[in-house]
Design an enzyme around this catalytic site. Structure first.
Site, short mmCIF file in Angstrom:
data_model
loop_
_atom_site.label_atom_id
_atom_site.label_comp_id
_atom_site.label_asym_id
_atom_site.label_seq_id
_atom_site.Cartn_x
_atom_site.Cartn_y
_atom_site.Cartn_z
CG ASN A 124 -1.84 1.10 1.46
OD1 ASN A 124 -2.03 1.86 0.36
ND2 ASN A 124 -2.73 1.15 2.16
NE ARG A 167 -6.13 2.12 -0.04
CZ ARG A 167 -5.98 2.81 0.35
NH1 ARG A 167 -5.24 3.14 1.56
NH2 ARG A 167 -7.06 3.53 0.38
CG HIS A 175 -12.82 3.44 2.98
ND1 HIS A 175 -13.40 4.36 3.73
CD2 HIS A 175 -11.45 3.98 2.92
CE1 HIS A 175 -12.93 4.83 4.14
NE2 HIS A 175 -11.47 4.90 4.37
CG HIS A 228 -14.22 1.94 6.55
ND1 HIS A 228 -13.05 0.78 6.11
CD2 HIS A 228 -12.86 3.11 6.48
CE1 HIS A 228 -12.70 1.31 6.75
NE2 HIS A 228 -11.70 2.20 6.42
N GLY A 273 -12.85 5.49 10.66
CA GLY A 273 -11.31 5.21 10.63
C GLY A 273 -11.29 6.96 10.58
CG ASN A 274 -7.44 9.80 10.59
OD1 ASN A 274 -8.06 10.36 11.18
ND2 ASN A 274 -6.02 10.04 9.57
N GLY A 275 -9.70 8.31 7.30
CA GLY A 275 -11.22 8.37 7.00
C GLY A 275 -12.06 7.08 6.89
NE ARG A 281 -9.66 12.86 3.50
CZ ARG A 281 -9.37 11.50 3.42
NH1 ARG A 281 -10.23 10.55 3.10
NH2 ARG A 281 -8.70 10.65 3.57
CG ASP A 285 -7.03 9.69 18.40
OD1 ASP A 285 -7.64 8.61 18.85
OD2 ASP A 285 -5.99 8.78 18.46
NE ARG A 320 -6.54 6.28 20.25
CZ ARG A 320 -5.54 5.98 19.34
NH1 ARG A 320 -5.58 4.37 19.93
NH2 ARG A 320 -5.26 6.00 18.64
N GLY A 370 -11.08 1.79 12.63
CA GLY A 370 -9.79 2.31 14.18
C GLY A 370 -11.34 2.80 14.95
CD GLU A 382 -9.16 -1.37 3.72
OE1 GLU A 382 -8.32 -0.89 4.89
OE2 GLU A 382 -9.37 -0.25 2.94
P1 ADP Z 1 -6.72 4.91 9.09
O1 ADP Z 1 -6.83 3.93 8.26
O2 ADP Z 1 -8.38 5.97 7.95
O3 ADP Z 1 -5.97 6.02 9.23
P2 ADP Z 1 -7.87 3.46 11.18
O4 ADP Z 1 -8.65 2.45 10.56
O5 ADP Z 1 -7.03 3.54 11.15
O6 ADP Z 1 -7.63 4.75 9.90
O7 ADP Z 1 -8.80 4.63 12.42
C1 ADP Z 1 -7.86 5.41 13.64
C2 ADP Z 1 -8.86 6.25 13.80
O8 ADP Z 1 -9.30 5.38 15.31
C3 ADP Z 1 -7.95 6.69 15.06
O9 ADP Z 1 -7.74 8.25 14.55
C4 ADP Z 1 -8.77 6.79 16.42
O10 ADP Z 1 -9.29 8.30 16.84
C5 ADP Z 1 -9.56 6.10 16.32
N1 ADP Z 1 -9.37 4.38 16.95
C6 ADP Z 1 -8.07 3.86 17.45
N2 ADP Z 1 -8.26 3.55 18.92
C7 ADP Z 1 -9.95 3.59 19.17
C8 ADP Z 1 -9.92 3.45 20.44
N3 ADP Z 1 -9.99 2.30 21.50
N4 ADP Z 1 -11.38 3.90 20.84
C9 ADP Z 1 -12.06 5.04 19.78
N5 ADP Z 1 -11.17 5.67 18.54
C10 ADP Z 1 -10.33 4.87 18.12
#
Ligand code: ADP
Length: 399
Positions: free
Chosen positions: A7, A91, A180, A208, A210-212, A241, A284, A286, A332, A386
Site C-alpha cells: 500500500n 492497493r 474503501h 467504515h 476510521g481516520n477516513g 476532512r 483522534d 480516543r 479504527g 484490507e
Molecule cells: P485510517 O486507516 O483511516 O488511518 P484507522 O481505521 O486506523 O484509520 O482508524 C484510526 C482512528 O481510529 C484513530 O484516529 C482513532 O481516532 C481511532 N481509534 C483507534 N483506537 C480507538 C479506541 N480505542 N477508541 C476510539 N477510537 C479509536
C-alpha cells in the site's frame, strides 16, 4: 504461496507478507519519510520482535529494496529468497470507471491507471511508483491491482450522478466513485458468513469509521450507494476532512480569508473534520471521548455532530434499500469505540427495532453481533482486513 501486499503512499509504504493458503500473516511493516530526511523502516516478523531501522530511502525503489532485504534477511527474515514471494498485490486508490474488479497488472493496465491520475492526484501517482519499483526489483513476479473504487462500480446511475451539467460527466467523468471498497466488500461478506446467511439475500449497511470514514449500502451482494464521492472528501465528518458541506462555503471562505481554492481545499482536507470542529482538540477519537467524559463542550459537540451524521447516512441508506437487515461497524473507530456505537444506535436507531447488547458491545477485536437477539435489525462489529482482502484477490488471479 506467499503474497506481498503493498500500500504505497506519496512518502510512505505499508506492506504485509501473507500466506495465501493458510491466510496467515508472515511479516508486516512500514517505510516512512521516503525521500525525506530521517527515513525509517519498521519490520515485524509474525511472532518476532519489531525492528526499527533509520536509514536513507531516496525513493520508493530504495524502500522496497529494503523491505525485500528485511524479508530475506538471514537472521530475522521470513523467506529464504525472493522466489518464495509468488505475487504482489497493490492497493490502488482510483480505478475510475475502467476497473470494476481487481486485475493482473500489465502495460495496458498501468496506462489505464495513469489515466485515472487526475481523479486522485495525491494517491494514484504514488501507487504507480510502487508498481514500477516492484517491477524493477522483481521483474518476473506477477502483480495485481486491487482498487478502492471497484466494489462501488455496481452503483446505479441515480446514486452516482451529481446534479451538475451532464457535459461534466461526459467530458471529465465527474461522478460519485466511492472509496474503501475493499473494506466495504470484505466486511459485508464476512457479516453474511458470520450470520450464516446468504450474502445475496441481505440488505447491509457498512459504517467504515476510521481516520477516513465512509458508509455504504450493499443490497443482494452489490454496492448500491456510498458516501464518498468523486474524491474521499464527501460524506461523513472524518478525522481531518469536512465531509458534506454546502459547496458555496468554499467561495465564502476564499473571500473572507483571502485564500486560493487550493488553500481552502487544504483546509477542508487537513484542518476540518473532528479536528477542526473540536477547535483543534484532536483528530483522534480516543482524545475526544476523554474530552466528552470530562465535560469539554467542544468534545461533546464534536462527538454528537459526528454521530448524528453517521445516523443520517444510515437512515438514507435504509431508504435507498427500502429496509436494512444488518448494520456493520468497522475500522479504527467503528471497531474500538463502544461509546461511538452506542451514541449512534441508542439515540437514533430505535425506529429500526435495534437494542444494543451492552456486554457484547463492550468486547474488542471480535466479529460479533452487538444487538440483542430480539432486535429486528442486527448490528455487528466486523474488524476489517484490507490487506487480507488484497492478498485473496491477488491469489485468485495468479494461482
Ligand atoms: P485510517 O486507516 O483511516 O488511518 P484507522 O481505521 O486506523 O484509520 O482508524 C484510526 C482512528 O481510529 C484513530 O484516529 C482513532 O481516532 C481511532 N481509534 C483507534 N483506537 C480507538 C479506541 N480505542 N477508541 C476510539 N477510537 C479509536
Amino acid at each position: 504461496m506467499n503474497i506481498l501486499v503493498i500500500n504505497c503512499g506519496s512518502s510512505s509504504l505499508k506492506f504485509q507478507l501473507i500466506n495465501a493458503e493458510s491466510e496467515k500473516l508472515i511479516a508486516k511493516g512500514l517505510c516512512e519519510r521516503i525521500g525525506i530526511e530521517g527515513s525509517m523502516l519498521t519490520y515485524t516478523p509474525d511472532g518476532g520482535a519489531k525492528e526499527e531501522t533509520v536509514t536513507p530511502m531516496a525513493n520508493h525503489t530504495d524502500a522496497i529494496r529494503l523491505v525485500l532485504d528485511a524479508l530475506t534477511n538471514e537472521k530475522t527474515g521470513v523467506v529464504k529468497s525472493l522466489d518464495e514471494i509468488s505475487a504482489v498485490g497493490h492497493r490502488i486508490v482510483h480505478g475510475g470507471e475502467k476497473f470494476a474488479a481487481s486485475t493482473v497488472i500489465n502495460e495496458e493496465v498501468m496506462a489505464a491507471i495513469t489515466e485515472c491520475n487526475d481523479l486522485a492526484p495525491l494517491h494514484n501517482p504514488a501507487n504507480l511508483i510502487g508498481i514500477n519499483a516492484c517491477k524493477e526489483l522483481m521483474p518476473n513476479t506477477p502483480m495485481v491491482a486491487v482498487f478502492d473504487t471497484a466494489f462501488h462500480q455496481t452503483m446505479p446511475e441515480k446514486a452516482y450522478m451529481y446534479g451538475l451539467p451532464y457535459e461534466y460527466y461526459d467530458k471529465y467523468k465527474i461522478r460519485r466513485y466511492g472509496f474503501h471498497g475493499t473494506s466495504h466488500s470484505y466486511v459485508s461478506k464476512r457479516a453474511a458468513e458470520v450470520l450464516g446467511k446468504k450474502y445475496e439475500d441481505l440488505k447491509i449497511i457498512v459504517c467504515h469509521l476510521g481516520n477516513g470514514a465512509s458508509v455504504s449500502a450493499v443490497q443482494n451482494g452489490k454496492c448500491v450507494d456510498t458516501s464518498m464521492g468523486l474524491t474521499p472528501l464527501e460524506g461523513l465528518i472524518m478525522g481531518t476532512r469536512s465531509g458534506d458541506i454546502d459547496p458555496a462555503i468554499i467561495e465564502f471562505i476564499a473571500h473572507k480569508e483571502n485564500k486560493s481554492i487550493d488553500e481552502v481545499m487544504a483546509v477542508l482536507n487537513k484542518k476540518s473534520g473532528v479536528l477542526g470542529l473540536s477547535d483543534n482538540l484532536s483528530s483522534d477519537f480516543r482524545d475526544l471521548e476523554t474530552g466528552y467524559r470530562e465535560g469539554n463542550p467542544r468534545a461533546i459537540n464534536t462527538m454528537e455532530t459526528f454521530s448524528y451524521r453517521v445516523a443520517k447516512y444510515i437512515g438514507a441508506y435504509t431508504a435507498a434499500m427500502n429496509g436494512v437487515d444488518v448494520i456493520c461497524f468497522t475500522a479504527g473507530v467503528g471497531e474500538n469505540s463502544a461509546f461511538v456505537r452506542t451514541m449512534i444506535c441508542s439515540q437514533y436507531l430505535g425506529y429500526l427495532g435495534i437494542k444494543l447488547d451492552e456486554e457484547a458491545n463492550a468486547k474488542r477485536g471480535e466479529e460479533i453481533a452487538i444487538s440483542t437477539p430480539d432486535s429486528s435489525t442486527t448490528v455487528m462489529v466486523i474488524p476489517t482486513n484490507e490487506e487480507l482482502a488484497i492478498a485473496r484477490e491477488t491469489y485468485r488471479l495468479t494461482k
